[in-house]
Design a protein around this motif. Structure first.
Motif, PDB file in Angstrom:
ATOM      1  N   LYS A   1      47.677  38.217  52.430  1.00 56.03           N
ATOM      2  CA  LYS A   1      46.846  37.021  52.259  1.00 56.03           C
ATOM      3  C   LYS A   1      46.196  36.969  50.882  1.00 56.03           C
ATOM      4  N   PHE A   2      46.127  38.135  50.222  1.00 55.09           N
ATOM      5  CA  PHE A   2      45.528  38.231  48.891  1.00 55.09           C
ATOM      6  C   PHE A   2      46.454  39.036  47.990  1.00 55.09           C
ATOM      7  N   GLU A   3      46.342  38.802  46.701  1.00 58.58           N
ATOM      8  CA  GLU A   3      47.112  39.560  45.722  1.00 58.58           C
ATOM      9  C   GLU A   3      46.242  39.803  44.491  1.00 58.58           C
ATOM     10  N   ILE A   4      46.092  41.067  44.103  1.00 60.12           N
ATOM     11  CA  ILE A   4      45.339  41.377  42.887  1.00 60.12           C
ATOM     12  C   ILE A   4      46.225  41.063  41.688  1.00 60.12           C
ATOM     13  N   VAL A   5      45.815  40.083  40.897  1.00 61.13           N
ATOM     14  CA  VAL A   5      46.610  39.683  39.727  1.00 61.13           C
ATOM     15  C   VAL A   5      45.929  40.076  38.423  1.00 61.13           C
ATOM     16  N   ALA A   6      44.642  40.486  38.496  1.00 60.25           N
ATOM     17  CA  ALA A   6      43.926  40.865  37.281  1.00 60.25           C
ATOM     18  C   ALA A   6      42.816  41.846  37.610  1.00 60.25           C
ATOM     19  N   VAL A   7      42.532  42.722  36.659  1.00 62.95           N
ATOM     20  CA  VAL A   7      41.426  43.674  36.766  1.00 62.95           C
ATOM     21  C   VAL A   7      40.614  43.581  35.484  1.00 62.95           C
TER      22      VAL A   7
ATOM     23  N   LEU B   1      40.269  33.763  42.966  1.00 59.52           N
ATOM     24  CA  LEU B   1      39.032  34.360  43.494  1.00 59.52           C
ATOM     25  C   LEU B   1      38.630  35.546  42.631  1.00 59.52           C
ATOM     26  N   VAL B   2      37.400  35.517  42.129  1.00 58.52           N
ATOM     27  CA  VAL B   2      36.870  36.631  41.347  1.00 58.52           C
ATOM     28  C   VAL B   2      35.994  37.480  42.259  1.00 58.52           C
ATOM     29  N   VAL B   3      36.299  38.770  42.339  1.00 60.15           N
ATOM     30  CA  VAL B   3      35.537  39.705  43.173  1.00 60.15           C
ATOM     31  C   VAL B   3      34.808  40.673  42.254  1.00 60.15           C
ATOM     32  N   CYS B   4      33.487  40.734  42.391  1.00 58.03           N
ATOM     33  CA  CYS B   4      32.676  41.576  41.509  1.00 58.03           C
ATOM     34  C   CYS B   4      32.070  42.745  42.274  1.00 58.03           C
ATOM     35  N   SER B   5      32.421  43.951  41.856  1.00 56.73           N
ATOM     36  CA  SER B   5      31.887  45.163  42.473  1.00 56.73           C
ATOM     37  C   SER B   5      31.351  46.074  41.370  1.00 56.73           C
ATOM     38  N   THR B   6      30.215  45.655  40.805  1.00 59.36           N
ATOM     39  CA  THR B   6      29.583  46.414  39.729  1.00 59.36           C
ATOM     40  C   THR B   6      28.123  46.655  40.076  1.00 59.36           C
ATOM     41  N   ARG B   7      27.440  47.381  39.198  1.00 58.19           N
ATOM     42  CA  ARG B   7      26.001  47.563  39.347  1.00 58.19           C
ATOM     43  C   ARG B   7      25.317  46.205  39.304  1.00 58.19           C
ATOM     44  N   VAL B   8      24.248  46.042  40.069  1.00 61.03           N
ATOM     45  CA  VAL B   8      23.635  44.736  40.239  1.00 61.03           C
ATOM     46  C   VAL B   8      23.143  44.112  38.931  1.00 61.03           C
ATOM     47  N   ASP B   9      22.668  44.921  38.001  1.00 58.84           N
ATOM     48  CA  ASP B   9      22.156  44.339  36.756  1.00 58.84           C
ATOM     49  C   ASP B   9      23.257  43.805  35.858  1.00 58.84           C
ATOM     50  N   ARG B  10      24.522  44.012  36.263  1.00 61.98           N
ATOM     51  CA  ARG B  10      25.655  43.478  35.494  1.00 61.98           C
ATOM     52  C   ARG B  10      26.294  42.261  36.170  1.00 61.98           C
TER      53      ARG B  10
ATOM     54  N   LEU C   1      38.699  36.836  31.804  1.00 61.80           N
ATOM     55  CA  LEU C   1      39.092  36.749  33.207  1.00 61.80           C
ATOM     56  C   LEU C   1      38.866  35.329  33.734  1.00 61.80           C
ATOM     57  N   ALA C   2      37.724  34.746  33.385  1.00 61.78           N
ATOM     58  CA  ALA C   2      37.403  33.394  33.847  1.00 61.78           C
ATOM     59  C   ALA C   2      38.401  32.363  33.330  1.00 61.78           C
ATOM     60  N   ASN C   3      38.982  32.633  32.177  1.00 63.27           N
ATOM     61  CA  ASN C   3      39.927  31.694  31.566  1.00 63.27           C
ATOM     62  C   ASN C   3      41.358  31.866  32.069  1.00 63.27           C
ATOM     63  N   ASP C   4      41.582  32.850  32.925  1.00 62.57           N
ATOM     64  CA  ASP C   4      42.932  33.082  33.456  1.00 62.57           C
ATOM     65  C   ASP C   4      43.228  32.049  34.549  1.00 62.57           C
TER      66      ASP C   4
ATOM     67  N   MET D   1      52.414  30.656  53.354  1.00 69.13           N
ATOM     68  CA  MET D   1      51.290  30.269  52.494  1.00 69.13           C
ATOM     69  C   MET D   1      51.136  31.276  51.361  1.00 69.13           C
ATOM     70  N   ALA D   2      50.957  30.782  50.144  1.00 71.84           N
ATOM     71  CA  ALA D   2      50.837  31.671  48.983  1.00 71.84           C
ATOM     72  C   ALA D   2      49.555  32.484  49.085  1.00 71.84           C
ATOM     73  N   PRO D   3      49.574  33.741  48.637  1.00 75.50           N
ATOM     74  CA  PRO D   3      48.367  34.569  48.695  1.00 75.50           C
ATOM     75  C   PRO D   3      47.284  34.060  47.749  1.00 75.50           C
ATOM     76  N   ILE D   4      46.035  34.366  48.080  1.00 80.26           N
ATOM     77  CA  ILE D   4      44.911  34.070  47.202  1.00 80.26           C
ATOM     78  C   ILE D   4      44.922  35.100  46.079  1.00 80.26           C
ATOM     79  N   ARG D   5      44.931  34.613  44.848  1.00 76.73           N
ATOM     80  CA  ARG D   5      45.084  35.513  43.690  1.00 76.73           C
ATOM     81  C   ARG D   5      43.707  36.006  43.225  1.00 76.73           C
ATOM     82  N   VAL D   6      43.551  37.327  43.218  1.00 73.42           N
ATOM     83  CA  VAL D   6      42.248  37.962  42.995  1.00 73.42           C
ATOM     84  C   VAL D   6      42.147  38.579  41.605  1.00 73.42           C
ATOM     85  N   GLY D   7      41.015  38.323  40.956  1.00 71.71           N
ATOM     86  CA  GLY D   7      40.634  39.042  39.751  1.00 71.71           C
ATOM     87  C   GLY D   7      39.499  39.976  40.118  1.00 71.71           C
ATOM     88  N   LEU D   8      39.733  41.283  40.055  1.00 73.32           N
ATOM     89  CA  LEU D   8      38.769  42.282  40.535  1.00 73.32           C
ATOM     90  C   LEU D   8      37.994  42.888  39.371  1.00 73.32           C
TER      91      LEU D   8
END
Length: 363
Positions: free
Chosen positions: A30-36, A74-83, A66-69, A1-8
């Protein structure tokens, strides 16, 4: 099964993304980071190089790009909450799956606005304490009947932050408008896993709170302790008292203090009183969703007049990853699983209910 492609989003030199998300994402197939995506393309490129990601990893400086890629699943967001809103709304509009850290928004209204853009089934929030083995152990111990009927529970914690000193890196924590505080982050995480462990939610009509900002002026310092200002304003509450009843009728008392605990005492002391004894959970910090080397569960058997330590459940992530990454890894494993497995994760709808409860405590 192909990995889930992650934008971090938010992969910095230090912080939550590199210590909690990256270890699992680099170790799994199971996952692969393809974008930061960082604040600039240059910052994203530097992070890709610093953390040894593939040279093919795309670098973005805007959430729209990133959204247009089309190669990001899967987009993973790890920023300050107000962002959070500016970072994930473009991906929500694009129909991408999203995993964002708690809190969902800087307020209930902000969280509701973010959620209004959701088109997809997989949109989750990182309340990963639900997946913590220590919480599962408490829940299973109660279910075993060894504690008897649950009579009540008391939770006392010292947040470390919120005391009379604020480090420059976390100066925003003193500003209520940002949305990150002892109430939203420290108490928000804890109240979620307390309810999960006890198997019931608070009844809003039978829950009351007293919140206070007893240190409106604090000392602002650099990481090395150098004082920047003796008069830094703080608008967030540093004293949180909550008492109420769960839907199961179990009374709960929850107390969060800003600053460090009494010297020699644990920062977390959580008791669950039962008809056959008492369960006690202690740790050097209040974030059981992160974990601590000294975290411990003890059971006082009233009939035997004896205290024994309860072994905490473990799995392969305890053996292969450091504690900050273990529970996040368990979240990713559920994301990669089937729809039934994902039901235990915190959905956007679930997160909004958590936001609504926390705001109700503010009166």
């Amino acid at each position: 099964m192909a990995p889930i492609r992650v934008g971090l989003i938010g992969l910095s030199k230090t912080g939550w993304a590199p210590i909690a998300h990256l270890p699992y994402l680099k170790a799994t197939d199971k996952f692969e980071i393809v974008a930061v995506q960082n604040s600039s393309v240059e910052s994203a490129r530097n992070a890709i190089k610093l953390h040894g990601l593939s040279e093919s990893t795309k670098a973005y400086g805007s959430s729209e790009d990133l959204a247009n890629d089309p190669n990001v699943d899967l987009v993973v967001c790890s920023t300050r909450v107000d962002r959070h809103k500016e970072c994930i709304v473009p991906s929500l509009k694009a129909g991408k799956d999203v995993y964002v850290e708690w809190p969902l928004g800087k307020s209930l209204a902000d969280a509701e606005e973010i959620s209004s853009f959701k088109k997809q089934d997989l949109a989750i929030v990182g309340l990963q304490g639900r997946q913590a083995p220590i919480i599962a152990t408490v829940k299973d111990f109660i279910a075993s009947g060894k504690l008897g009927d649950v009579i009540s529970s008391t939770w006392t914690g010292y947040g470390g932050m919120g005391g009379d000193v604020a480090q420059e890196e976390y100066a925003y924590f003193a500003d209520k408008s940002v949305g990150g505080s002892l109430l939203t982050i420290h108490s928000g995480h804890a109240l979620d896993w307390v309810q999960k462990a006890l198997g019931s939610t608070f009844e809003s009509t039978k829950t009351h709170a007293l919140l206070a900002n007893r240190r409106p002026i604090v000392k602002l310092t650099k990481a090395d302790g150098t004082v920047i200002s003796d008069k830094h304003p703080k608008t967030n509450d540093d004293t949180i008292f909550v008492h109420g009843s769960l839907a199961s009728s179990v009374p709960v008392q929850f107390t969060m203090h800003g600053g460090p605990p009494f010297k020699g005492n644990p920062a977390l002391d959580w008791r669950i009183l039962g008809s056959k004894g008492e369960l006690r959970v202690t740790a050097s910090g209040v974030f059981l969703q992160i974990g601590y080397p000294d975290q411990k569960i003890e059971f006082f058997d009233a009939s035997a007049d004896q205290v024994t330590e309860v072994s905490v459940q473990t799995d392969k992530w305890d053996e292969t990853l450091a504690q900050p990454a273990g529970n996040v890894a368990r979240v990713y494993e559920l994301i990669a699983g089937d729809a039934e497995a994902r039901k235990s994760l915190c959905s956007f709808e679930d997160a909004i209910e958590r936001h609504r409860f926390l705001e109700s405590l503010e009166g």
